[in-house]
Design an enzyme around this catalytic site. Structure first.
Site, PDB file in Angstrom:
ATOM      1  N   HIS A 175      10.986  -1.693  -8.866  1.00  0.00           N
ATOM      2  CA  HIS A 175      11.189  -0.544  -9.764  1.00  0.00           C
ATOM      3  C   HIS A 175      12.585  -0.580 -10.359  1.00  0.00           C
ATOM      4  O   HIS A 175      13.434  -1.387  -9.999  1.00  0.00           O
ATOM      5  CB  HIS A 175      10.934   0.796  -9.042  1.00  0.00           C
ATOM      6  CG  HIS A 175      11.997   1.229  -8.088  1.00  0.00           C
ATOM      7  ND1 HIS A 175      12.038   2.491  -7.548  1.00  0.00           N
ATOM      8  CD2 HIS A 175      13.075   0.586  -7.572  1.00  0.00           C
ATOM      9  CE1 HIS A 175      13.074   2.603  -6.746  1.00  0.00           C
ATOM     10  NE2 HIS A 175      13.709   1.466  -6.737  1.00  0.00           N
ATOM     11  N   CYS A 226      19.913   0.787  -7.903  1.00  0.00           N
ATOM     12  CA  CYS A 226      18.505   1.056  -8.239  1.00  0.00           C
ATOM     13  C   CYS A 226      18.307   1.170  -9.750  1.00  0.00           C
ATOM     14  O   CYS A 226      17.164   1.253 -10.207  1.00  0.00           O
ATOM     15  CB  CYS A 226      17.991   2.304  -7.533  1.00  0.00           C
ATOM     16  SG  CYS A 226      17.276   1.967  -5.902  1.00  0.00           S
ATOM     17  N   HIS A 231      14.368  -4.476  -9.174  1.00  0.00           N
ATOM     18  CA  HIS A 231      14.615  -4.949  -7.813  1.00  0.00           C
ATOM     19  C   HIS A 231      13.469  -4.427  -6.969  1.00  0.00           C
ATOM     20  O   HIS A 231      12.722  -3.542  -7.399  1.00  0.00           O
ATOM     21  CB  HIS A 231      15.957  -4.413  -7.285  1.00  0.00           C
ATOM     22  CG  HIS A 231      15.952  -2.923  -7.197  1.00  0.00           C
ATOM     23  ND1 HIS A 231      16.160  -2.132  -8.301  1.00  0.00           N
ATOM     24  CD2 HIS A 231      15.675  -2.093  -6.165  1.00  0.00           C
ATOM     25  CE1 HIS A 231      16.030  -0.863  -7.945  1.00  0.00           C
ATOM     26  NE2 HIS A 231      15.728  -0.803  -6.658  1.00  0.00           N
ATOM     27  N   HIS A 264      11.591  -3.121  -3.152  1.00  0.00           N
ATOM     28  CA  HIS A 264      11.745  -2.467  -1.857  1.00  0.00           C
ATOM     29  C   HIS A 264      10.527  -2.789  -0.998  1.00  0.00           C
ATOM     30  O   HIS A 264       9.420  -2.979  -1.510  1.00  0.00           O
ATOM     31  CB  HIS A 264      11.815  -0.942  -2.001  1.00  0.00           C
ATOM     32  CG  HIS A 264      13.075  -0.456  -2.632  1.00  0.00           C
ATOM     33  ND1 HIS A 264      14.284  -0.404  -1.959  1.00  0.00           N
ATOM     34  CD2 HIS A 264      13.333   0.008  -3.875  1.00  0.00           C
ATOM     35  CE1 HIS A 264      15.216   0.090  -2.773  1.00  0.00           C
ATOM     36  NE2 HIS A 264      14.672   0.333  -3.955  1.00  0.00           N
ATOM     37  N   ASP A 271       0.926  -2.178  -4.316  1.00  0.00           N
ATOM     38  CA  ASP A 271       1.447  -3.374  -3.645  1.00  0.00           C
ATOM     39  C   ASP A 271       1.666  -4.515  -4.630  1.00  0.00           C
ATOM     40  O   ASP A 271       0.770  -4.866  -5.405  1.00  0.00           O
ATOM     41  CB  ASP A 271       0.494  -3.816  -2.533  1.00  0.00           C
ATOM     42  CG  ASP A 271       1.141  -4.825  -1.597  1.00  0.00           C
ATOM     43  OD1 ASP A 271       2.376  -4.767  -1.415  1.00  0.00           O
ATOM     44  OD2 ASP A 271       0.411  -5.673  -1.059  1.00  0.00           O
ATOM     45  N   HIS A 272       2.881  -5.074  -4.608  1.00  0.00           N
ATOM     46  CA  HIS A 272       3.276  -6.172  -5.493  1.00  0.00           C
ATOM     47  C   HIS A 272       3.218  -5.792  -6.972  1.00  0.00           C
ATOM     48  O   HIS A 272       2.965  -6.648  -7.828  1.00  0.00           O
ATOM     49  CB  HIS A 272       2.461  -7.436  -5.213  1.00  0.00           C
ATOM     50  CG  HIS A 272       2.870  -8.091  -3.921  1.00  0.00           C
ATOM     51  ND1 HIS A 272       2.516  -7.580  -2.696  1.00  0.00           N
ATOM     52  CD2 HIS A 272       3.622  -9.177  -3.673  1.00  0.00           C
ATOM     53  CE1 HIS A 272       3.017  -8.341  -1.746  1.00  0.00           C
ATOM     54  NE2 HIS A 272       3.708  -9.320  -2.309  1.00  0.00           N
ATOM     55  N   GLU A 275      11.882   4.173   1.826  1.00  0.00           N
ATOM     56  CA  GLU A 275      12.241   3.198   0.793  1.00  0.00           C
ATOM     57  C   GLU A 275      13.130   2.119   1.397  1.00  0.00           C
ATOM     58  O   GLU A 275      13.094   0.951   0.989  1.00  0.00           O
ATOM     59  CB  GLU A 275      12.952   3.893  -0.369  1.00  0.00           C
ATOM     60  CG  GLU A 275      13.135   2.993  -1.578  1.00  0.00           C
ATOM     61  CD  GLU A 275      13.616   3.770  -2.788  1.00  0.00           C
ATOM     62  OE1 GLU A 275      12.809   4.012  -3.689  1.00  0.00           O
ATOM     63  OE2 GLU A 275      14.803   4.147  -2.809  1.00  0.00           O
TER      64      GLU A 275
HETATM   65 NI    NI Z   1      15.458   1.019  -5.681  1.00  0.00          NI
END
Ligand code: NI
Length: 142
Positions: A20, A39, A45, A47, A85-86, A130
């Site tokens: 995200h 972020c 990037h 998580h 997911d992914h 997170e």
């Molecule tokens: Ni982040």
């Protein structure tokens, strides 16, 4: 004899990876960096999200269950992991096309996806990590 059923909570732990970027479209990169730190990286990037779905309600006196955790596991796979997911949350998940994909809003989305598939007499509580140290909770509050 007390006929009022005992209440308990049951939880299922799940996991997904997602990318995200936290940013406000009308802000400059510098403003976004000041608010969101790493972020807000324009190149995204990832998580490793850890999810705990908790259901609270009466224990069925016959089965001894609040809710079948195998069923809950399948529901989480279908309604949550299949969507997140992914994925790149900003670009691939419609809920975040116009909403910052913060852990708070991800938890809200998860709650909204699961709620219609669960019995109304059970309370649904979402905990979303997170990072190992940062987590949010959502229980449907308006
Ligand atoms: Ni982040």
């Amino acid at each position: 004899m007390n006929t009022k059923p005992l209440r308990a909570s049951v939880s299922r732990h799940a996991h997904f990876n997602a990318a995200h970027r936290l940013y406000v479209k009308t802000w400059t990169d510098a403003q976004n960096e000041a608010q969101f730190g790493p972020c807000s990286n324009p190149r995204y990037h990832g998580h490793n999200y850890e999810l705990i779905v908790k259901l609270t309600g009466p224990i069925d006196p016959v089965t001894g269950y609040v809710y079948d955790l195998g069923t809950l596991s399948s529901l989480i796979k279908r309604e949550v992991e299949a969507r997140l997911d992914h994925r790149n949350l900003n670009e691939e998940v419609p809920e975040f096309f116009d909403r910052v994909p913060s852990a708070e809003f991800i938890a809200v989305a998860i709650w909204k996806w699961l709620r219609p598939h669960l019995p109304v007499h059970l309370d649904l509580h979402i905990t979303l990590y997170e990072t190992p140290r940062n987590f949010v909770e959502y229980d449907g509050a308006q």
